[in-house]
Design a protein around this motif. Structure first.
Motif, PDB file in Angstrom:
ATOM      1  N   GLY A 159      70.482  43.710  51.868  1.00 30.24           N
ATOM      2  CA  GLY A 159      69.711  44.189  50.715  1.00 30.24           C
ATOM      3  C   GLY A 159      69.933  45.665  50.477  1.00 30.24           C
ATOM      4  N   ASP A 160      69.352  46.150  49.387  1.00 30.15           N
ATOM      5  CA  ASP A 160      69.501  47.559  49.022  1.00 30.15           C
ATOM      6  C   ASP A 160      68.148  48.273  48.932  1.00 30.15           C
ATOM      7  N   GLU A 161      67.139  47.763  49.619  1.00 27.51           N
ATOM      8  CA  GLU A 161      65.837  48.427  49.663  1.00 27.51           C
ATOM      9  C   GLU A 161      66.003  49.781  50.348  1.00 27.51           C
ATOM     10  N   ARG A 162      65.527  50.863  49.688  1.00 26.15           N
ATOM     11  CA  ARG A 162      65.795  52.213  50.170  1.00 26.15           C
ATOM     12  C   ARG A 162      64.625  52.817  50.947  1.00 26.15           C
ATOM     13  N   THR A 163      63.711  51.997  51.415  1.00 26.91           N
ATOM     14  CA  THR A 163      62.597  52.519  52.207  1.00 26.91           C
ATOM     15  C   THR A 163      62.522  51.773  53.528  1.00 26.91           C
ATOM     16  N   THR A 192      71.946  37.594  59.309  1.00 31.76           N
ATOM     17  CA  THR A 192      72.169  36.302  58.666  1.00 31.76           C
ATOM     18  C   THR A 192      72.356  36.492  57.156  1.00 31.76           C
ATOM     19  N   GLY A 193      73.369  35.833  56.626  1.00 31.88           N
ATOM     20  CA  GLY A 193      73.630  35.926  55.184  1.00 31.88           C
ATOM     21  C   GLY A 193      74.408  37.159  54.778  1.00 31.88           C
ATOM     22  N   TRP A 194      75.027  37.835  55.727  1.00 28.69           N
ATOM     23  CA  TRP A 194      75.715  39.089  55.410  1.00 28.69           C
ATOM     24  C   TRP A 194      76.893  38.903  54.456  1.00 28.69           C
ATOM     25  N   ASP A 254      81.636  32.305  60.674  1.00 30.61           N
ATOM     26  CA  ASP A 254      81.120  32.636  59.345  1.00 30.61           C
ATOM     27  C   ASP A 254      82.179  33.243  58.432  1.00 30.61           C
ATOM     28  N   ILE A 255      83.355  33.557  58.952  1.00 34.98           N
ATOM     29  CA  ILE A 255      84.395  34.204  58.149  1.00 34.98           C
ATOM     30  C   ILE A 255      84.866  33.255  57.048  1.00 34.98           C
ATOM     31  N   LYS A 256      84.805  33.714  55.796  1.00 34.79           N
ATOM     32  CA  LYS A 256      85.195  32.891  54.647  1.00 34.79           C
ATOM     33  C   LYS A 256      86.421  33.448  53.924  1.00 34.79           C
ATOM     34  N   ARG A 257      86.619  34.749  53.967  1.00 37.55           N
ATOM     35  CA  ARG A 257      87.709  35.382  53.233  1.00 37.55           C
ATOM     36  C   ARG A 257      88.166  36.622  54.002  1.00 37.55           C
ATOM     37  N   LYS A 258      89.280  37.165  53.591  1.00 36.06           N
ATOM     38  CA  LYS A 258      89.869  38.309  54.305  1.00 36.06           C
ATOM     39  C   LYS A 258      88.951  39.528  54.274  1.00 36.06           C
ATOM     40  N   ALA A 259      88.218  39.703  53.176  1.00 31.74           N
ATOM     41  CA  ALA A 259      87.328  40.862  53.091  1.00 31.74           C
ATOM     42  C   ALA A 259      86.261  40.816  54.174  1.00 31.74           C
ATOM     43  N   ASP A 260      85.882  39.605  54.621  1.00 35.23           N
ATOM     44  CA  ASP A 260      84.889  39.488  55.696  1.00 35.23           C
ATOM     45  C   ASP A 260      85.392  40.133  56.990  1.00 35.23           C
ATOM     46  N   TYR A 276      79.026  42.983  49.245  1.00 38.73           N
ATOM     47  CA  TYR A 276      78.237  43.128  50.467  1.00 38.73           C
ATOM     48  C   TYR A 276      77.217  44.252  50.297  1.00 38.73           C
ATOM     49  N   THR A 277      76.019  44.023  50.839  1.00 40.99           N
ATOM     50  CA  THR A 277      74.969  45.040  50.863  1.00 40.99           C
ATOM     51  C   THR A 277      74.235  44.912  52.192  1.00 40.99           C
ATOM     52  N   LEU A 278      74.481  45.863  53.084  1.00 38.63           N
ATOM     53  CA  LEU A 278      73.913  45.817  54.431  1.00 38.63           C
ATOM     54  C   LEU A 278      73.143  47.100  54.705  1.00 38.63           C
ATOM     55  N   ARG A 279      72.087  46.976  55.510  1.00 41.59           N
ATOM     56  CA  ARG A 279      71.225  48.117  55.823  1.00 41.59           C
ATOM     57  C   ARG A 279      71.371  48.479  57.301  1.00 41.59           C
ATOM     58  N   TYR A 280      71.447  49.801  57.535  1.00 40.14           N
ATOM     59  CA  TYR A 280      71.595  50.304  58.896  1.00 40.14           C
ATOM     60  C   TYR A 280      70.628  51.468  59.115  1.00 40.14           C
ATOM     61  N   VAL A 281      70.379  51.748  60.376  1.00 40.93           N
ATOM     62  CA  VAL A 281      69.528  52.868  60.760  1.00 40.93           C
ATOM     63  C   VAL A 281      70.276  53.709  61.789  1.00 40.93           C
ATOM     64  N   LEU A 282      70.219  55.024  61.598  1.00 37.47           N
ATOM     65  CA  LEU A 282      70.768  55.968  62.568  1.00 37.47           C
ATOM     66  C   LEU A 282      69.847  57.179  62.605  1.00 37.47           C
ATOM     67  N   ASP A 283      69.333  57.506  63.775  1.00 36.68           N
ATOM     68  CA  ASP A 283      68.433  58.654  63.941  1.00 36.68           C
ATOM     69  C   ASP A 283      67.246  58.571  62.986  1.00 36.68           C
ATOM     70  N   GLU A 284      66.680  57.373  62.874  1.00 34.90           N
ATOM     71  CA  GLU A 284      65.511  57.126  62.020  1.00 34.90           C
ATOM     72  C   GLU A 284      65.784  57.373  60.545  1.00 34.90           C
ATOM     73  N   LYS A 285      67.033  57.379  60.157  1.00 33.14           N
ATOM     74  CA  LYS A 285      67.404  57.518  58.750  1.00 33.14           C
ATOM     75  C   LYS A 285      68.061  56.225  58.294  1.00 33.14           C
ATOM     76  N   LEU A 286      67.761  55.827  57.071  1.00 31.78           N
ATOM     77  CA  LEU A 286      68.260  54.581  56.516  1.00 31.78           C
ATOM     78  C   LEU A 286      69.594  54.804  55.817  1.00 31.78           C
ATOM     79  N   TYR A 287      70.547  53.936  56.103  1.00 34.94           N
ATOM     80  CA  TYR A 287      71.853  53.940  55.454  1.00 34.94           C
ATOM     81  C   TYR A 287      72.100  52.552  54.865  1.00 34.94           C
ATOM     82  N   ILE A 288      72.706  52.544  53.688  1.00 29.77           N
ATOM     83  CA  ILE A 288      73.007  51.281  53.015  1.00 29.77           C
ATOM     84  C   ILE A 288      74.514  51.196  52.803  1.00 29.77           C
ATOM     85  N   LEU A 289      75.097  50.116  53.271  1.00 21.41           N
ATOM     86  CA  LEU A 289      76.535  49.881  53.141  1.00 21.41           C
ATOM     87  C   LEU A 289      76.784  48.938  51.966  1.00 21.41           C
ATOM     88  N   HIS A 290      77.564  49.398  51.001  1.00 17.38           N
ATOM     89  CA  HIS A 290      77.938  48.582  49.843  1.00 17.38           C
ATOM     90  C   HIS A 290      79.434  48.273  49.938  1.00 17.38           C
TER      91      HIS A 290
END
Length: 282
Positions: A46-50, A63-65, A19-25, A71-85
């Motif tokens: 996505g950037d949904e904050r809930t 998929t589609g990252w 899936d790598i398309k560019r160096k930033a990937d 880039y906008t990716l969502r992560y969870v740590l200790d039941e808290k939501l984190y968004i990576l931009h």
């Protein structure tokens, strides 16, 4: 071995290599690898904050990252939501990690061409400075936000502080006593002793007892009858003129010294008496 900081990188990269398309990937994949190593789980893009509570948590990039330039990716740590931009701008990749609970943000910036030399192969060829990048990601992007206290902890601390009695607060300003009342322990609000004149106090304290303002009234009851003060013909306060200094008397013409005082001798700066003419201009 599990103690190897790069343990699991090859497997992570193999899952997205096609899936790598560019160096930033490559950089985003490396940051994702570091997040997973610290216990984060990916829950999509996505950037949904809930959080709904039924998100699928995974160690894989969703998929589609990398469908978009940014880039906008969502992560969870200790039941808290984190968004990576990830923002790709002017050859730099600026990555922010935001904790949605209190909008706390950490960030790291990477110069893409300097960091990524190849888009495939061993990490030593793709990311020659991967050790420095891993250190910066851990320190500036991950540790900064995961070790920062959350809103919940701050609220609890504030609540505990409010439960303390006001008298226990060392920074509390003591109440100001009413005018004329001397507290048991003197403080800055205490009125001056009775033997000191309150000249100027009414300009500072609107609740002060009677008294003049900043200008001393020489005709007031506090004046010294032996030294009427500045502006009174023939008189000055004691010490106003140093001993031996030359000083011209002042006051309305014809006003002499106070009764009982000797007239001051004239000095070289006096004007000639009326009618005097030395014919110096003839």
């Amino acid at each position: 071995m599990a103690s190897d900081p790069l343990f699991g990188w090859d497997l992570t990269f193999k899952t997205v290599e096609k899936d790598i398309k560019r160096k930033a990937d490559v950089i985003i994949t490396f940051i994702h690898f570091n997040l997973i190593k610290r216990g984060f789980k990916s829950i999509g893009v996505g950037d949904e904050r809930t959080l709904s509570g039924d998100e699928d948590k995974s160690e894989l990039l969703p998929t589609g990252w990398n469908d978009n330039e940014n880039y906008t990716l969502r992560y969870v740590l200790d039941e808290k939501l984190y968004i990576l931009h990830g923002l790709n701008t002017d050859g730099n990749l600026i990555v922010n990690l935001m904790r949605s609970e209190d909008l706390a943000v950490s960030n790291v910036a990477v110069k893409i061409d300097d960091a990524v030399k190849e888009m495939s192969g061993p990490i030593e060829k793709m990311l020659p400075s991967h050790k420095d990048l891993m250190f910066n990601v851990k320190r500036d992007l991950i540790d900064t936000i995961t070790e920062r206290s959350t809103t919940t902890a701050h609220t609890q601390t504030t609540s505990n502080s409010n439960n303390r009695r006001a008298n226990d607060d060392p920074l509390r300003v003591p109440p100001r006593p009413m005018p004329g009342v001397n507290p048991d322990t003197p403080d800055l609000w205490e009125l001056p002793p009775a033997n000191l004149p309150n000249i100027g106090r009414s300009d500072l304290d609107p609740f002060a007892p009677g008294g003049g303002g900043m200008i001393f009234n020489p005709f007031g009851p506090r004046r010294d009858p032996e030294n009427p003060g500045l502006g009174i013909p023939g008189g000055l306060p004691r010490g106003a003129v140093p001993p031996g200094a030359r000083f011209d008397p002042f006051g309305p013409p014809g006003a002499g010294p106070m009764p009982g005082r000797r007239r001051a001798p004239p000095d070289a700066d006096h004007l000639p008496p009326p009618g005097f003419n030395d014919n110096m201009f003839l």
